[in-house]
Motif scaffolding. Structure first.
Motif, short mmCIF file in Angstrom:
data_model
loop_
_atom_site.label_atom_id
_atom_site.label_comp_id
_atom_site.label_asym_id
_atom_site.label_seq_id
_atom_site.Cartn_x
_atom_site.Cartn_y
_atom_site.Cartn_z
N GLY A 223 35.81 53.49 36.62
CA GLY A 223 35.30 52.43 35.75
C GLY A 223 36.31 51.26 35.99
N ILE A 224 36.81 51.14 36.97
CA ILE A 224 37.99 50.10 37.28
C ILE A 224 37.37 48.72 37.66
N ASN A 225 36.29 48.86 38.48
CA ASN A 225 36.20 47.79 38.60
C ASN A 225 35.20 46.71 37.63
N PRO A 226 34.44 47.89 36.94
CA PRO A 226 34.00 47.51 35.13
C PRO A 226 35.31 46.61 34.50
N GLU A 227 35.96 47.71 34.78
CA GLU A 227 37.42 46.97 33.10
C GLU A 227 38.06 45.85 34.30
N MET A 228 38.13 45.59 34.84
CA MET A 228 38.54 44.65 35.89
C MET A 228 37.73 43.36 35.46
N GLY A 229 36.50 43.39 35.54
CA GLY A 229 35.21 42.64 34.64
C GLY A 229 35.94 41.94 33.96
N ILE A 230 35.35 43.14 32.35
CA ILE A 230 36.02 42.77 31.25
C ILE A 230 37.25 41.96 31.63
N ILE A 231 38.35 42.46 32.10
CA ILE A 231 39.40 42.00 31.88
C ILE A 231 39.66 40.60 32.09
N ARG A 232 38.94 39.78 33.11
CA ARG A 232 38.81 38.44 33.53
C ARG A 232 38.37 38.07 32.67
N ASN B 232 44.90 43.63 24.71
CA ASN B 232 44.52 45.00 24.78
C ASN B 232 44.24 45.15 26.40
N ALA B 233 43.39 43.49 26.95
CA ALA B 233 43.66 43.40 28.38
C ALA B 233 44.66 43.50 28.86
N GLU B 234 46.25 43.06 29.15
CA GLU B 234 47.39 43.46 29.67
C GLU B 234 47.33 44.84 29.41
N MET B 235 47.16 45.09 28.34
CA MET B 235 47.49 47.24 28.15
C MET B 235 46.64 47.66 29.00
N SER B 236 45.18 47.55 29.46
CA SER B 236 44.44 48.13 30.23
C SER B 236 44.58 47.64 31.87
N LEU B 237 44.99 46.48 32.17
CA LEU B 237 46.38 46.15 32.93
C LEU B 237 47.15 46.59 33.99
N ASN B 238 47.81 47.63 32.77
CA ASN B 238 49.26 48.34 33.21
C ASN B 238 48.57 49.86 33.23
N ASN B 239 47.38 50.51 32.78
CA ASN B 239 46.12 51.38 32.99
C ASN B 239 46.22 51.80 34.64
N ILE B 240 45.28 50.63 34.68
CA ILE B 240 44.49 50.00 35.56
C ILE B 240 45.50 50.51 37.62
N GLN B 241 46.97 49.34 36.86
CA GLN B 241 48.05 49.26 37.90
C GLN B 241 48.69 50.70 38.35
N GLY B 242 49.03 51.62 37.35
CA GLY B 242 49.01 52.83 37.26
C GLY B 242 48.06 53.80 38.24
N THR B 243 47.24 54.05 37.70
CA THR B 243 45.98 54.22 39.01
C THR B 243 46.42 53.80 40.19
N LEU B 244 45.76 52.38 40.18
CA LEU B 244 45.84 52.23 42.12
C LEU B 244 47.26 52.23 42.16
N LEU C 112 46.10 42.82 41.39
CA LEU C 112 45.53 44.07 41.26
C LEU C 112 44.27 43.93 42.20
N HIS C 113 43.07 42.90 41.59
CA HIS C 113 41.82 42.66 42.61
C HIS C 113 42.50 42.98 43.67
N ARG C 114 43.49 42.13 44.71
CA ARG C 114 43.48 42.42 46.07
C ARG C 114 43.55 43.66 46.39
N LEU C 115 44.21 44.43 45.60
CA LEU C 115 44.64 45.66 46.13
C LEU C 115 43.35 46.81 46.11
N ILE C 116 42.88 47.16 45.07
CA ILE C 116 41.31 47.16 45.01
C ILE C 116 41.00 47.36 46.37
#
Length: 175
Positions: free
Chosen positions: A29-38, A59-71, A12-16
Motif C-alpha cells: 500500500g505504500i507506493n500507491p499512497e505515496m502517489g496520492i500524497i504527491r 491528511n497527506a502529512e499524517m499519511s507521510l508520518n505513518n509511512i515514515q514509521g513503517t519505512l 521517503l521516496h528516496r528511502l523507498i
C-alpha cells in the motif's frame, strides 16, 4: 518555496528506492499512497486557500508520518547508522531546509472539456497526417482537437474513447 511535506515526501521516496535496492520488500500500500500524497501536494499548490485542499494536505502529512514509521522500522534491519542517516534528513526537512527539488509536473489540465464526455490526450513522437486521426475519431464518434502537431485531445463516451485510443496506439510507435 518548497513545503515541508514535499521535502518529507522526497526523503521517503528516496528511502523507498534505497530499501528496495537493498532487497527489502516495501508493503504493497505504500507506493500507491505515496502517489496520492504527491498528487495532494501538487493540488494544494494550485490553491493553498481552498479548505478542502488544506484538509487534504493535513491528511497527506499524517499519511507521510505513518509511512515514515513503517519505512524506518524496515530500515532498522540495515543498522543504526543507516537509520540515523535518514532520521537526520527528516530532521533537516522539519527545520525547513530544502534538501531536494520537487519535480514540476509536466501534466497540463484540459480546460473547457465538454460536459458529460470523457476526455483523452495523446502525445505523439512525431507529427502525423490529421486525416489518419480524424478518420479514427469520426469512425468512433469522437470529438477531436489538435493542440499542436503532436498533441491531440479526444472527447467522447468512455467506451468509444477507449476503442479510439487503442486504434491510435500504433501511432505511439512511429518514428
Amino acid at each position: 518555496m518548497s513545503l515541508p511535506s514535499e521535502q518529507t515526501w522526497l526523503v521517503l521516496h528516496r528511502l523507498i528506492k534505497d530499501l528496495s535496492k537493498r532487497g527489502h520488500e516495501i508493503p504493497k500500500g505504500i507506493n500507491p499512497e505515496m502517489g496520492i500524497i504527491r498528487s495532494t501536494i501538487s493540488s494544494y499548490h494550485r490553491d493553498p486557500t481552498h479548505p478542502e485542499l488544506i484538509n487534504g494536505l493535513a491528511n497527506a502529512e499524517m499519511s507521510l508520518n505513518n509511512i515514515q514509521g513503517t519505512l524506518l522500522t524496515i530500515a532498522e534491519d540495515e543498522g543504526e547508522e543507516y537509520v540515523d542517516y535518514w532520521l537526520d534528513l527528516l530532521k533537516q526537512v522539519m527545520q525547513g531546509k530544502e534538501l531536494f527539488e520537487f519535480p514540476k509536473s509536466k501534466s497540463r489540465f484540459l480546460v473547457n472539456t465538454p460536459p458529460g464526455l470523457t476526455t483523452g490526450r495523446i502525445n505523439l513522437r512525431v507529427p502525423l497526417a490529421e486525416e489518419r486521426v480524424q478518420e479514427i475519431a469520426e469512425w468512433n464518434g469522437l470529438i477531436i482537437e489538435f493542440d499542436d502537431d503532436v498533441t491531440v485531445q479526444l472527447h467522447g463516451d468512455k467506451e468509444d474513447l477507449q476503442i479510439g485510443l487503442k486504434e491510435m496506439g500504433s501511432f505511439f510507435l512511429e518514428d
